[in-house]
Design a protein around this motif. Structure first.
Motif, PDB file in Angstrom:
ATOM      1  N   LYS A  88       0.818  -1.215   0.000  1.00 30.89           N
ATOM      2  CA  LYS A  88       0.000   0.000   0.000  1.00 30.89           C
ATOM      3  C   LYS A  88       0.853   1.267   0.000  1.00 30.89           C
ATOM      4  N   THR A  89       1.834   1.355   0.882  1.00 26.97           N
ATOM      5  CA  THR A  89       2.662   2.563   0.973  1.00 26.97           C
ATOM      6  C   THR A  89       3.374   2.839  -0.335  1.00 26.97           C
ATOM      7  N   VAL A  93       2.727   6.254  -2.884  1.00 30.17           N
ATOM      8  CA  VAL A  93       3.807   7.153  -3.319  1.00 30.17           C
ATOM      9  C   VAL A  93       3.899   7.174  -4.838  1.00 30.17           C
ATOM     10  N   GLU A 199      -3.772  -2.529   3.739  1.00 33.47           N
ATOM     11  CA  GLU A 199      -2.568  -3.222   3.318  1.00 33.47           C
ATOM     12  C   GLU A 199      -2.937  -4.665   2.977  1.00 33.47           C
TER      13      GLU A 199
END
Length: 464
Positions: A88-89, A93, A199
């Motif tokens: 997810k992160t 980005v 996530e």
């Protein structure tokens, strides 16, 4: 009350798709759609750039391929990172970067600035794609995994095709800069919408391990409760993917170590070759087709509209996914690439016949994009969770050099003054090579990272 251990994949398999899963699938589809638009937009803007900046076709080669260098680097770097810090992160980005850099591109004033920005944009494009695939795949029920993953990934082809239709409408009114403004604004809106997605639960389980990490298991429980109610006493969670996540009796391998392990390196190499060859065809045609058709006698508007029919063929990946869930993955996709070679060859035989050209472009696009859009789902099913993001990303990253080669290939063929017919004859060859690679993979490896001999000896090895 006794403590119960829940197999998260079995839990996902036995429950209907929840609103949380559907929301995630839709946003990943939109990610791929915008990725496809932002990737193909440079090809649709190319004729306008040539007029405004007094460029020739040969000077467009570096510009058209610049994003591909970034895409390759983004894929190769992001996969191992996502296998360590989460999908997810990395995806958030990437989508934000895709929007910001595309938006800035609208204000470039020369080819050098645009080439540099397209390369940087490629980093974000290449990061977003494999992580959207991996995140989607890890929330799919097993019996529909290929179908749902392919349906999500076909958003790329839809976005690239819509780009041509949008370009045909916007270019005469607002010019080429408007395409980059649109392509930059949409990902920024999408970034905000993606803050709500969870996530990957399979990744969370792989990080929690078999220990008594109560905090990690509670986080997993929160995510699973958004899918369905948990059974009473469900305080621990596990993921059973077969013995091949622990190779040679030592600690489980992760990321690149797993991809290059004895169980997976052979299939990985064949997937890389296949993806490379498919992108030679895709980017050679998407980037150069409007110019080639214009030189062949079509008006600029006709050239853009006919070329836009090619990437729309990715919708066939939904049917391919349905077949892949029921039959041999590799052979289904191999047949698609073989048909691609036939129809790409046929495009070169339609010079001066607009109706025949439209039919051949549609059929070539259907088969090429169906086959290419099926490969990420095939790769996601091939690797286990500990190396899935890396395996998918490295296939796509190494394969991206095929996109670079495709752009330069047509430029070189033009320099050597190949005819319209001869160009498409050459472009048919990669389709045949891709089909052969998957057929070899189907003969040597099963669809889960082990050889057929190993699969017969250990049926549990197929439990990915």
């Amino acid at each position: 009350m006794s403590t119960q251990t829940v197999d998260v994949q079995a839990f996902i398999d036995k429950n209907p798709l929840s609103g949380s899963q559907r929301y995630l699938f839709v946003l990943c589809f939109l990610t791929m759609l915008i990725d496809g638009f932002d990737t193909a937009v440079i090809g649709y803007a190319a004729p306008s750039l040539m007029r405004e900046w007094s460029l020739d076709k040969l000077s467009l080669g570096p510009l058209l391929s610049a994003a591909m260098f970034g895409v390759a680097a983004g894929s190769l770097l992001s996969g191992p990172i996502a296998d360590r810090i989460g999908r997810k992160t990395v995806l958030l980005v990437a989508v934000f970067g895709m929007g910001a850099l595309t938006l800035i591109t609208a204000w470039t004033t020369n080819i050098a600035e645009m080439t540099a920005l397209r390369c940087l944009t490629g980093l974000a494009l290449g990061t977003a794609m494999p992580n959207a695939v991996t995140l989607t795949n890890e929330y799919c029920p097993g019996p529909r995994r290929a179908l749902l993953t392919n349906a999500m990934f076909c958003g790329f082809s839809v976005g690239a095709g819509i780009g041509g239709l949008v370009a045909a409408w916007m270019l005469p009114i607002w010019g080429w800069r408007s395409l980059f403004v649109l392509g930059g604004a949409l990902p920024l809106v999408l970034t905000v919408m993606m803050l709500r997605i969870p996530e990957s639960v399979r990744f969370l389980v792989s990080r929690a391990g078999d220990g008594d990490n109560a905090t990690a298991h509670e986080r997993i429980a929160v995510v699973l409760r958004k899918i369905a109610a948990l059974p009473d006493g469900a305080l621990r969670f596990a993921l059973h993917e077969g013995p091949k996540t622990n190779v040679d009796g030592i600690a489980p391998k992760r990321g690149l170590a797993l991809v290059f392990s004895k169980a997976y390196w052979g299939g990985s190499l064949l997937l890389w070759i296949t993806y490379f060859m498919g992108l030679v065809i895709f980017y050679a045609i998407v980037n150069w087709m409007p110019l080639l058709f214009k030189d062949a006698g079509l008006t600029p508007t006709q050239a853009v509209v006919v070329a836009a029919l090619f990437p729309l063929g990715g919708l066939g990946a939904v049917v391919s996914g349905w077949l892949m869930d029921r039959f041999n993955h590799d052979r289904i996709v191999a047949v698609g690439f073989l048909c691609t070679a036939v129809f790409v060859f046929a495009i070169g035989r339609t010079h001066g016949q607009l109706a025949a050209l439209v039919v051949c472009v549609m059929l070539a696009g259907l088969m090429a994009n169906t086959s290419q859009a099926s490969l990420p789902g095939l790769a996601a099913c091939y690797y286990p969770t500990l190396g899935r993001a890396t395996g998918v990303a490295w296939m796509m990253g190494i394969g991206r050099f095929g996109g670079i080669a495709g752009s330069f290939l047509v430029a070189e063929l033009a320099r050597r003054q190949f005819t319209f017919e001869e160009m498409f004859m050459v472009l048919a060859v990669p389709g045949a090579v891709a089909a052969a690679s998957l057929l070899v993979k189907s003969l040597i490896f099963a669809g889960t990272g082990v050889s057929r001999r190993e699969l017969r000896d250990d049926p549990a090895a197929s439990m990915h």
